[in-house]
Design an enzyme around this catalytic site. Structure first.
Site, PDB file in Angstrom:
ATOM      1  N   ARG A  91       5.206  -6.959 -21.813  1.00 20.73           N
ATOM      2  CA  ARG A  91       5.623  -5.941 -23.031  1.00 20.73           C
ATOM      3  C   ARG A  91       4.372  -5.700 -23.726  1.00 20.73           C
ATOM      4  O   ARG A  91       4.503  -4.759 -24.362  1.00 20.73           O
ATOM      5  CB  ARG A  91       6.573  -7.419 -24.164  1.00 20.73           C
ATOM      6  CG  ARG A  91       7.204  -6.294 -25.178  1.00 20.73           C
ATOM      7  CD  ARG A  91       8.348  -7.338 -25.746  1.00 20.73           C
ATOM      8  NE  ARG A  91       7.930  -8.391 -26.519  1.00 20.73           N
ATOM      9  CZ  ARG A  91       8.405  -9.420 -27.268  1.00 20.73           C
ATOM     10  NH1 ARG A  91       9.827  -9.192 -27.251  1.00 20.73           N
ATOM     11  NH2 ARG A  91       7.879 -10.279 -27.656  1.00 20.73           N
ATOM     12  N   LYS A 110       6.278  -3.550 -29.781  1.00 20.17           N
ATOM     13  CA  LYS A 110       6.016  -4.519 -30.778  1.00 20.17           C
ATOM     14  C   LYS A 110       4.323  -4.164 -31.715  1.00 20.17           C
ATOM     15  O   LYS A 110       3.346  -4.300 -31.289  1.00 20.17           O
ATOM     16  CB  LYS A 110       5.634  -5.844 -30.228  1.00 20.17           C
ATOM     17  CG  LYS A 110       6.115  -7.082 -31.160  1.00 20.17           C
ATOM     18  CD  LYS A 110       5.977  -8.447 -30.329  1.00 20.17           C
ATOM     19  CE  LYS A 110       6.417  -9.440 -31.417  1.00 20.17           C
ATOM     20  NZ  LYS A 110       7.770  -9.549 -31.955  1.00 20.17           N
ATOM     21  N   GLU A 152      18.730  -3.586 -35.488  1.00 15.56           N
ATOM     22  CA  GLU A 152      18.121  -4.966 -35.538  1.00 15.56           C
ATOM     23  C   GLU A 152      18.356  -5.648 -36.668  1.00 15.56           C
ATOM     24  O   GLU A 152      18.453  -5.074 -37.662  1.00 15.56           O
ATOM     25  CB  GLU A 152      16.482  -4.897 -35.236  1.00 15.56           C
ATOM     26  CG  GLU A 152      16.083  -4.425 -33.634  1.00 15.56           C
ATOM     27  CD  GLU A 152      14.676  -5.115 -33.389  1.00 15.56           C
ATOM     28  OE1 GLU A 152      15.104  -6.410 -33.156  1.00 15.56           O
ATOM     29  OE2 GLU A 152      13.875  -4.202 -33.248  1.00 15.56           O
TER      30      GLU A 152
HETATM   31  C1  LIG Z   1       9.169  -9.833 -31.678  1.00 16.81           C
HETATM   32  C2  LIG Z   1      10.365  -9.109 -32.239  1.00 16.81           C
HETATM   33  C3  LIG Z   1      11.700  -9.696 -31.639  1.00 16.81           C
HETATM   34  C4  LIG Z   1      11.809 -10.955 -31.069  1.00 16.81           C
HETATM   35  O1  LIG Z   1      11.320 -10.933 -29.905  1.00 16.81           O
HETATM   36  P1  LIG Z   1      11.094 -12.161 -28.928  1.00 16.81           P
HETATM   37  O2  LIG Z   1      10.675 -11.939 -27.720  1.00 16.81           O
HETATM   38  O3  LIG Z   1      12.745 -13.062 -28.731  1.00 16.81           O
HETATM   39  O4  LIG Z   1      10.185 -12.928 -29.980  1.00 16.81           O
HETATM   40  C5  LIG Z   1      12.902  -8.754 -32.307  1.00 16.81           C
HETATM   41  N1  LIG Z   1      12.479  -7.696 -33.224  1.00 16.81           N
HETATM   42  C6  LIG Z   1      11.134  -7.492 -33.408  1.00 16.81           C
HETATM   43  C7  LIG Z   1      11.327  -6.136 -34.386  1.00 16.81           C
HETATM   44  C8  LIG Z   1      10.125  -8.032 -32.877  1.00 16.81           C
HETATM   45  O5  LIG Z   1       8.865  -7.514 -33.434  1.00 16.81           O
END
Ligand SMILES: *Cc1c(COP(=O)(O)O)cnc(C)c1O
Length: 340
Positions: free
Chosen positions: A81, A184, A220
């Site tokens: 990722r 991210k 989200e």
């Molecule tokens: C990090 C994150 C998540 C959760 O991802 P995980 O891999 O389950 O920790 C969900 N939404 C956003 C916007 C994130 O930055």
């Protein structure tokens, strides 16, 4: 083991540890891994990470198992990722092997900060990458820094695994329809702070964002993914602006194992009327059950948890995932990497 720390009362925050690990990218290649005992980094004032937002990160955890072994959860998925996020922001992509080596190394070096089994705490691992080239023109930088630090953390919610309320506020978007939501990126968080603070002031744990284009579908839930349970199905939004959560991906697999059907599709706001359970999910909290969803624009309140408790399916998913992370139950998909 570090006996200065009250492991059972840790908060979800930063605590200094012994070491962090670093790697620089310049002249088209990644250098050697460096170990540092300083929490500071010297950066050029014209670095692209500071003024044009070339900054991405990851978040994962290491757990002290029932057998005393340290397990890192889905390390390779986070490595992949980070590469996707880097590509999205035209940053240098760190090889997966290097990510794996550095994360294992930083955990091993800070072994005495991995909380003991049974305390509900874990070691949070935070990899970050940012542009370091001195530039003023708007174009991708040529130099990058990748750093991994760790911090022991307690459960995300001090109140435990209990439902909290969330809200819908249509005046806010976290990201653009075809923007950076699927990566991210630190900037996505900056863009969500005002809405998040507003929701907290009103007594909600998070904002349930709607899709930024049509404002019809669920997107989200603050900095976490959203899922719902309905008619024996695990339903989670499909959207181009959602960050693919590794926790959500894990739950989808565990839901199938439990005999649930999994649907990744649009979920309209109206459908909230008919769902039986809902939760936000992510590494920090694993799953945070939702009690009530208040639509602040229409005044409508969707009561999800009628008795104030998490639903049975959410509870089972949560227990199964935690069981794998703490080495209490079998890890059939090889999600955990044991740190030797
Ligand atoms: C990090 C994150 C998540 C959760 O991802 P995980 O891999 O389950 O920790 C969900 N939404 C956003 C916007 C994130 O930055």
């Amino acid at each position: 083991m570090n006996d200065q720390i009250d492991w059972s009362n840790l908060s979800f925050g930063y605590m200094p540890t012994d070491y962090n690990v670093r790697c620089s990218y310049s002249d088209g290649k990644w250098g050697d891994i460096e170990v540092s005992d300083s929490p500071y980094f010297n950066i050029h004032i014209a670095a692209t990470g500071l003024h044009y937002g070339q900054e991405i990160f990851e978040g994962l955890k290491a757990f002290r198992g029932k057998d005393g072994k340290i397990r890192i959860f889905r390390l390779r998925d986070n490595a992949a990722r980070l590469r996707d996020s880097a590509k999205g922001l035209m940053m240098a992509q760190l090889p997966e092997e290097k990510f794996v080596e550095m994360v294992k190394k930083v955990v091993k070096l800070n072994e005495r900060f991995v909380p003991p089994y049974g305390t509900g705490a874990s070691l949070y691992i935070r990899p970050i990458e940012f542009g370091t080239s001195a530039q003023v023109g708007v174009k991708p930088g040529k130099e990058y820094e990748f750093i991994v630090f760790v911090s022991p953390v307690g459960p995300y919610f001090k109140t435990g695994f209990k439902p909290s309320n969330i809200c819908i506020m249509r005046q806010y978007d976290r990201v653009a329809p075809r923007g950076t939501g699927r990566w991210k990126v630190g900037g996505n968080y900056a863009a969500s702070l005002e809405a998040g603070e507003r929701a907290h002031e009103l007594g909600y744990s998070a904002v349930l964002y709607l899709d930024p284009k049509e404002k019809l579908y669920l997107d989200e839930c603050g900095p976490a993914n959203f899922f719902a349970i309905k008619d024996g199905k695990y339903i989670t939004p499909a959207s181009e602006s959602i960050l693919p959560s590794i926790t959500n991906k894990s739950f989808m697999q565990l839901a199938r194992d439990m005999g649930l059907e999994v649907e990744q599709r649009h979920i309209t706001v109206d459908e909230l009327e008919t769902i039986e359970e809902a939760a936000a999910c992510g590494t920090a909290a694993v799953a945070s059950p939702v009690g009530e969803i208040d639509d602040l624009d229409t005044g409508k309140k969707y009561i999800i948890s009628k008795d104030g408790n998490p639903g049975p399916v959410t509870t089972e998913l949560y227990n199964r995932l935690r069981g794998i992370q703490y080495g209490e139950i079998e890890d059939p998909y090889g999600w955990c990497t044991i740190v030797e």
